[in-house]
Design a protein around this motif. Structure first.
Motif, PDB file in Angstrom:
ATOM      1  N   VAL A 125      32.153  27.802  41.376  1.00 27.54           N
ATOM      2  CA  VAL A 125      32.827  29.005  40.871  1.00 27.54           C
ATOM      3  C   VAL A 125      34.293  28.987  41.274  1.00 27.54           C
ATOM      4  N   ALA A 126      34.565  28.604  42.517  1.00 31.93           N
ATOM      5  CA  ALA A 126      35.948  28.535  42.988  1.00 31.93           C
ATOM      6  C   ALA A 126      36.758  27.520  42.186  1.00 31.93           C
ATOM      7  N   ALA A 127      36.157  26.371  41.871  1.00 35.03           N
ATOM      8  CA  ALA A 127      36.867  25.354  41.087  1.00 35.03           C
ATOM      9  C   ALA A 127      37.199  25.865  39.688  1.00 35.03           C
ATOM     10  N   ILE A 128      36.257  26.573  39.071  1.00 36.06           N
ATOM     11  CA  ILE A 128      36.483  27.129  37.734  1.00 36.06           C
ATOM     12  C   ILE A 128      37.641  28.125  37.755  1.00 36.06           C
ATOM     13  N   SER A 136      50.850  27.758  35.817  1.00 34.45           N
ATOM     14  CA  SER A 136      51.639  27.196  34.709  1.00 34.45           C
ATOM     15  C   SER A 136      50.785  26.758  33.536  1.00 34.45           C
ATOM     16  N   ALA A 137      49.632  26.174  33.787  1.00 34.27           N
ATOM     17  CA  ALA A 137      48.809  25.651  32.694  1.00 34.27           C
ATOM     18  C   ALA A 137      47.395  26.213  32.685  1.00 34.27           C
ATOM     19  N   GLY A 138      47.118  27.236  33.480  1.00 32.01           N
ATOM     20  CA  GLY A 138      45.791  27.825  33.521  1.00 32.01           C
ATOM     21  C   GLY A 138      45.452  28.576  32.252  1.00 32.01           C
ATOM     22  N   LEU A 139      44.170  28.761  32.011  1.00 30.31           N
ATOM     23  CA  LEU A 139      43.731  29.416  30.778  1.00 30.31           C
ATOM     24  C   LEU A 139      44.261  30.835  30.661  1.00 30.31           C
ATOM     25  N   ILE A 140      44.265  31.585  31.763  1.00 28.84           N
ATOM     26  CA  ILE A 140      44.744  32.969  31.706  1.00 28.84           C
ATOM     27  C   ILE A 140      46.209  33.018  31.310  1.00 28.84           C
ATOM     28  N   GLN A 154      51.028  35.883  36.378  1.00 28.84           N
ATOM     29  CA  GLN A 154      51.384  35.942  37.796  1.00 28.84           C
ATOM     30  C   GLN A 154      50.977  34.642  38.486  1.00 28.84           C
ATOM     31  N   ASN A 155      51.521  34.470  39.664  1.00 28.93           N
ATOM     32  CA  ASN A 155      51.012  33.412  40.539  1.00 28.93           C
ATOM     33  C   ASN A 155      49.809  34.009  41.265  1.00 28.93           C
ATOM     34  N   TRP A 156      48.670  34.004  40.572  1.00 26.16           N
ATOM     35  CA  TRP A 156      47.519  34.797  40.972  1.00 26.16           C
ATOM     36  C   TRP A 156      47.043  34.508  42.382  1.00 26.16           C
ATOM     37  N   LEU A 157      47.075  33.246  42.777  1.00 24.82           N
ATOM     38  CA  LEU A 157      46.582  32.875  44.101  1.00 24.82           C
ATOM     39  C   LEU A 157      47.709  32.595  45.093  1.00 24.82           C
ATOM     40  N   GLY A 158      48.946  32.768  44.645  1.00 28.22           N
ATOM     41  CA  GLY A 158      50.087  32.491  45.524  1.00 28.22           C
ATOM     42  C   GLY A 158      50.890  33.711  45.895  1.00 28.22           C
ATOM     43  N   ASP A 159      50.516  34.863  45.366  1.00 35.67           N
ATOM     44  CA  ASP A 159      51.214  36.106  45.655  1.00 35.67           C
ATOM     45  C   ASP A 159      50.402  36.891  46.683  1.00 35.67           C
ATOM     46  N   THR A 160      50.997  37.151  47.825  1.00 33.24           N
ATOM     47  CA  THR A 160      50.265  37.827  48.896  1.00 33.24           C
ATOM     48  C   THR A 160      49.811  39.229  48.504  1.00 33.24           C
ATOM     49  N   ALA A 161      50.476  39.835  47.520  1.00 30.36           N
ATOM     50  CA  ALA A 161      50.140  41.209  47.142  1.00 30.36           C
ATOM     51  C   ALA A 161      48.899  41.288  46.268  1.00 30.36           C
ATOM     52  N   ILE A 162      48.586  40.212  45.521  1.00 21.74           N
ATOM     53  CA  ILE A 162      47.484  40.287  44.559  1.00 21.74           C
ATOM     54  C   ILE A 162      46.404  39.245  44.789  1.00 21.74           C
ATOM     55  N   VAL A 163      46.570  38.352  45.745  1.00 22.12           N
ATOM     56  CA  VAL A 163      45.620  37.248  45.881  1.00 22.12           C
ATOM     57  C   VAL A 163      44.205  37.741  46.171  1.00 22.12           C
ATOM     58  N   THR A 164      44.060  38.741  47.031  1.00 24.25           N
ATOM     59  CA  THR A 164      42.717  39.237  47.350  1.00 24.25           C
ATOM     60  C   THR A 164      42.048  39.837  46.124  1.00 24.25           C
ATOM     61  N   TYR A 165      42.820  40.552  45.307  1.00 23.45           N
ATOM     62  CA  TYR A 165      42.256  41.169  44.106  1.00 23.45           C
ATOM     63  C   TYR A 165      41.908  40.114  43.052  1.00 23.45           C
ATOM     64  N   SER A 166      42.685  39.038  43.020  1.00 29.14           N
ATOM     65  CA  SER A 166      42.340  37.930  42.125  1.00 29.14           C
ATOM     66  C   SER A 166      41.021  37.290  42.540  1.00 29.14           C
ATOM     67  N   LEU A 167      40.834  37.133  43.844  1.00 33.21           N
ATOM     68  CA  LEU A 167      39.575  36.588  44.348  1.00 33.21           C
ATOM     69  C   LEU A 167      38.412  37.519  44.016  1.00 33.21           C
ATOM     70  N   MET A 168      38.662  38.811  44.053  1.00 31.98           N
ATOM     71  CA  MET A 168      37.603  39.774  43.761  1.00 31.98           C
ATOM     72  C   MET A 168      37.118  39.657  42.320  1.00 31.98           C
ATOM     73  N   VAL A 169      38.040  39.387  41.401  1.00 30.55           N
ATOM     74  CA  VAL A 169      37.644  39.230  39.997  1.00 30.55           C
ATOM     75  C   VAL A 169      36.694  38.043  39.855  1.00 30.55           C
ATOM     76  N   SER A 170      37.031  36.926  40.485  1.00 30.59           N
ATOM     77  CA  SER A 170      36.164  35.749  40.398  1.00 30.59           C
ATOM     78  C   SER A 170      34.822  36.009  41.075  1.00 30.59           C
ATOM     79  N   ALA A 171      34.836  36.734  42.199  1.00 28.87           N
ATOM     80  CA  ALA A 171      33.586  37.049  42.891  1.00 28.87           C
ATOM     81  C   ALA A 171      32.713  37.977  42.052  1.00 28.87           C
ATOM     82  N   ALA A 172      33.338  38.914  41.342  1.00 34.36           N
ATOM     83  CA  ALA A 172      32.565  39.827  40.486  1.00 34.36           C
ATOM     84  C   ALA A 172      31.895  39.054  39.361  1.00 34.36           C
ATOM     85  N   TRP A 173      32.633  38.121  38.730  1.00 35.55           N
ATOM     86  CA  TRP A 173      32.052  37.313  37.646  1.00 35.55           C
ATOM     87  C   TRP A 173      30.838  36.542  38.137  1.00 35.55           C
TER      88      TRP A 173
END
Length: 304
Positions: A125-128, A136-140, A154-173
């Motif tokens: 799941v993490a790899a997906i 730069s080239a991700g599907l989103i 956004q830099n979804w996994l590189g921005d300290t303000a949103i990285v946790t929330y980005s992880l939450m979306v993947s965990a919810a899926w």
């Protein structure tokens, strides 16, 4: 009356039972109880994991944690994950279960599609999602560019303000499938006469859900919320595989910090202190909730 005489193979059955139980009990003691005991001991010592010498330091490891800003971030993130897991995957799972249960055809396909992500290993799941979030080239990013919303990328996994929330979306899926299957099984076992009585009385769909369906789903709700609470406190796989707690420890949780401190910095005492703290926090947060939900389930069962 003839006196009962046990068969030869029944004689000494207690010793046979004890023999069969000896192996699992022994393994439980060696691989569970002993490590737990050692963790409590190490929490009050300083050890690098290699030296034969351990130094007693009292409560120094715990005091160091209380003054560590990284630990504060990890604890806060765990509490955010607790709120998220209780609300998002559970709520989405209930909604999907209601949707699938209302289908006349295709219930089997719906169950397969909704539950499929949960069968994947967390590392897969993490790899997906690392690919989806690639800045730069991700599907989103590509989809946003194609529909003219590239400015939202956004830099979804590189921005300290949103990285946790980005992880939450993947965990919810990934995790919504568990709640879905629990609620779907509960819906299948609801007494049809109660639903039929509500329909005859002219109840709307919302009234039927709030007054009949949801109260009868308390056992399923207790299972889903209880497991979600436990998952939130022991969270490790997805966070470590996607960000390793970064950037700048902003997505750290207690388990990832414990792993890094133990095997990255070879501070087994501090890592054990984190483990002990996790145990008590989990007990303080999760156990009262589980007890409350169990009482609600018992009350609902008695009312029925």
């Amino acid at each position: 009356m003839a006196k009962y005489t046990p068969a030869p193979w029944q004689r000494g059955s207690t010793r046979v039972y004890a023999l069969f139980l000896a192996l699992p009990v022994g393994m439980f003691c060696v691989f569970y109880l002993y490590p737990v005991f050692e963790t409590f001991v190490l929490a009050f010592q300083r050890w690098d994991g290699l030296s034969p010498v351990r130094t007693d330091v009292g409560t120094a490891n715990f005091l160091a944690l209380l003054g560590d800003s990284r630990f504060h971030t990890s604890l806060a993130n765990n509490l955010r994950w607790l709120v998220f897991y209780v609300l998002a995957p559970t709520g989405l799972g209930l909604g999907l279960a209601l949707l699938a249960n209302s289908l006349v055809r295709g219930k089997g396909l719906a169950k397969f599609v909704y539950f499929l992500p949960y069968t994947l290993p967390p590392v897969a799941v993490a790899a997906i999602w690392r690919w989806l979030y690639e800045p730069s080239a991700g599907l989103i990013t590509r989809v946003l560019d194609e529909v003219g919303l590239g400015f939202l990328a956004q830099n979804w996994l590189g921005d300290t303000a949103i990285v946790t929330y980005s992880l939450m979306v993947s965990a919810a899926w990934w995790s919504v499938g568990f709640s879905f299957i629990v609620f779907f099984a509960g819906l299948q076992n609801l007494p049809r006469e109660c639903l039929e009585a509500a329909r005859i009385d002219g109840a709307t769909a919302w009234q039927t859900f709030t007054k009949v369906t949801f109260p009868l789903l308390w056992p399923s709700t207790a299972v889903a919320l209880g497991m979600s609470s436990v998952d939130a406190m022991r969270l490790f796989d997805i966070v470590w595989a996607m960000t390793a707690g970064g950037p700048a420890y902003s997505s750290d949780v207690l388990a990832t910090q414990m792993f890094d401190v133990a095997f990255g910095r070879l501070k087994m005492g501090e890592a054990s202190a984190i483990a002990v703290f996790m145990l008590f926090v989990s007990a303080a947060v999760v156990l009262p909730f589980i007890i409350y939900m169990a009482r609600r389930v018992e009350e609902a069962s008695n009312d029925n």
